[in-house]
Design an enzyme around this catalytic site. Sequence first.
Site, PDB file in Angstrom:
ATOM      1  N   GLY A  72      40.851  33.492  41.163  1.00  0.00           N
ATOM      2  CA  GLY A  72      41.589  34.763  41.923  1.00  0.00           C
ATOM      3  C   GLY A  72      40.803  35.051  42.934  1.00  0.00           C
ATOM      4  O   GLY A  72      41.357  35.401  44.119  1.00  0.00           O
ATOM      5  N   SER A 201      45.430  34.333  38.749  1.00  0.00           N
ATOM      6  CA  SER A 201      44.437  33.833  38.246  1.00  0.00           C
ATOM      7  C   SER A 201      44.542  33.182  36.710  1.00  0.00           C
ATOM      8  O   SER A 201      45.268  34.054  36.072  1.00  0.00           O
ATOM      9  CB  SER A 201      42.891  34.751  37.980  1.00  0.00           C
ATOM     10  OG  SER A 201      42.010  33.813  37.320  1.00  0.00           O
ATOM     11  N   GLY A 202      44.252  32.239  36.397  1.00  0.00           N
ATOM     12  CA  GLY A 202      44.601  31.543  34.947  1.00  0.00           C
ATOM     13  C   GLY A 202      43.797  32.284  33.805  1.00  0.00           C
ATOM     14  O   GLY A 202      44.533  32.525  32.743  1.00  0.00           O
ATOM     15  N   THR A 239      40.603  17.472  45.567  1.00  0.00           N
ATOM     16  CA  THR A 239      41.374  16.881  44.687  1.00  0.00           C
ATOM     17  C   THR A 239      41.698  17.631  43.583  1.00  0.00           C
ATOM     18  O   THR A 239      41.010  18.507  43.047  1.00  0.00           O
ATOM     19  CB  THR A 239      40.647  15.562  44.062  1.00  0.00           C
ATOM     20  OG1 THR A 239      40.019  14.751  44.997  1.00  0.00           O
ATOM     21  CG2 THR A 239      41.282  15.010  42.988  1.00  0.00           C
ATOM     22  N   CYS A 326      28.198  47.047  34.193  1.00  0.00           N
ATOM     23  CA  CYS A 326      29.152  45.586  33.790  1.00  0.00           C
ATOM     24  C   CYS A 326      29.149  44.778  35.014  1.00  0.00           C
ATOM     25  O   CYS A 326      29.214  43.510  34.962  1.00  0.00           O
ATOM     26  CB  CYS A 326      30.560  46.070  33.775  1.00  0.00           C
ATOM     27  SG  CYS A 326      31.392  46.856  35.328  1.00  0.00           S
TER      28      CYS A 326
HETATM   29  C1  LIG Z   1      39.473  38.787  37.193  1.00  0.00           C
HETATM   30  C2  LIG Z   1      39.792  39.202  38.486  1.00  0.00           C
HETATM   31  C3  LIG Z   1      39.888  38.851  39.612  1.00  0.00           C
HETATM   32  C4  LIG Z   1      38.864  37.479  39.807  1.00  0.00           C
HETATM   33  O1  LIG Z   1      39.692  36.179  39.427  1.00  0.00           O
HETATM   34  P1  LIG Z   1      38.588  35.071  38.990  1.00  0.00           P
HETATM   35  O2  LIG Z   1      39.664  33.913  38.632  1.00  0.00           O
HETATM   36  O3  LIG Z   1      37.785  35.544  37.907  1.00  0.00           O
HETATM   37  O4  LIG Z   1      38.106  34.732  40.203  1.00  0.00           O
HETATM   38  C5  LIG Z   1      40.269  39.284  40.938  1.00  0.00           C
HETATM   39  N1  LIG Z   1      40.833  40.421  41.057  1.00  0.00           N
HETATM   40  C6  LIG Z   1      41.030  41.114  39.925  1.00  0.00           C
HETATM   41  C7  LIG Z   1      42.095  42.345  39.901  1.00  0.00           C
HETATM   42  C8  LIG Z   1      40.604  40.636  38.553  1.00  0.00           C
HETATM   43  O5  LIG Z   1      40.648  41.284  37.445  1.00  0.00           O
END
Ligand SMILES: *Cc1c(COP(=O)(O)O)cnc(C)c1O
Length: 401
Positions: A72, A201-202, A239, A326
């Site tokens: 993400g 994000s996965g 890749t 956190c």
């Molecule tokens: C977790 C999160 C991200 C970051 O995603 P990653 O895959 O951990 O880099 C970005 N934005 C929000 C709102 C998130 O909760």
Amino acid sequence: MAKTIYVDNAATTPVSDSVLEAMMPYLKEVYGNPSSLYHVSEEPKAAIAKARDQVAKALNCEPREIFFTSCGTESDNWALKGYAVQMKKRDKTHIITTNIEHHAILHTAQFLESQGFDVTYLPVNEDGLVTAEQVRDAIRPETGLVSIMYANNEVGTIFPIPEIAEVCHEKEVILHTDAVQAVGHVPIDVKAQKIDMLSLSGHKIHAPKGIGALYVRKGIMPVNLLHGGGQERGRRGGTENTAFIVALGQAITDAVENMEKNTDHCRRLRDRLIEGLLAIPATRLNGARDPRLPGNVNVSFEGIEGESILLMLDAYGICASSGSACTSGSLDPSHVLLALGLPHAIAHGSLRLSVSENNTDEEVDYILEHVPAIIERLRNMSPVWDKENQRMIMEDDNLKK
Ligand SMILES: *Cc1c(COP(=O)(O)O)cnc(C)c1O
């Protein structure tokens, strides 16, 4: 430790059985480089195409509008930096965002400020929301991009993205949304909702950590963040991570197919937790009650420290998250809680519980059985807790909203 109760699903989620099963072959037998021309590459190539279709279907866009990334954070960086370079060519140098974005947006926006861009950080109200009117009022002739999250990761508020998109559309400004917390939990239709770019994000939806995607509407061309080979139609070199891409396709399909059922379940657990925790004296809910992510609970208990709650909860096997440290060793309370107007002292005593479809009523019973006693014990040790009046002793009573 007797058991583990995991209620930190906004931080990350475990990989589901169906996702693991879907991705497994691509970690072992199906190892070909999807870009090569021999037969060993056909299967991974087809698997990536299928995953792209799955993600596109979940968002209602075309597969060619989906680009796989490593997370993400990369998607957010790409959208902002990549589009900033483009808009500057048209003398657009102003970006609008909010003051409660994830650091992947906030720190990218700050970087762009250091490169000469002008950024407006719209303030949220005490419920943690901004309005489309605020966006309209902030748009200037030199505004090129608005980036506003779909839902907040700490307090769970859901922004009025369709209305904001309407304003951006009318003013011919591009809208990006960080939808990492919303995808799979809230119905999203990028066409109907007029969203131009969207990050996901996965690992927040039961795929592994280290896979994400950026939706980019046809015709918009953020410049590459990663220059390299011709992967992702030349727009993101590297890749392909076939197994994780397959995992993301499966995870988003599962999430969207089960959204109604999961939403009902999470909402019920969330509401039980909120009611139970608010019964503790001098406790407040952070973020709007509605619209709120189905799985998010965020409360502040006056008179105590978030970290000490977490340690005590951990002793009971409960994994949650707090509004203070956190962010890697920092002693400042979360920027989100401060933006909602919480005094430092109260923001410090915050607790976030984020439930998923895997949590049960028994787990909620267990949490509600132990948290009130934990809070009482911590307050009894606290130098800033007035036991007689069940309130926090604060130097300046005006601070106490
Ligand atoms: C977790 C999160 C991200 C970051 O995603 P990653 O895959 O951990 O880099 C970005 N934005 C929000 C709102 C998130 O909760």
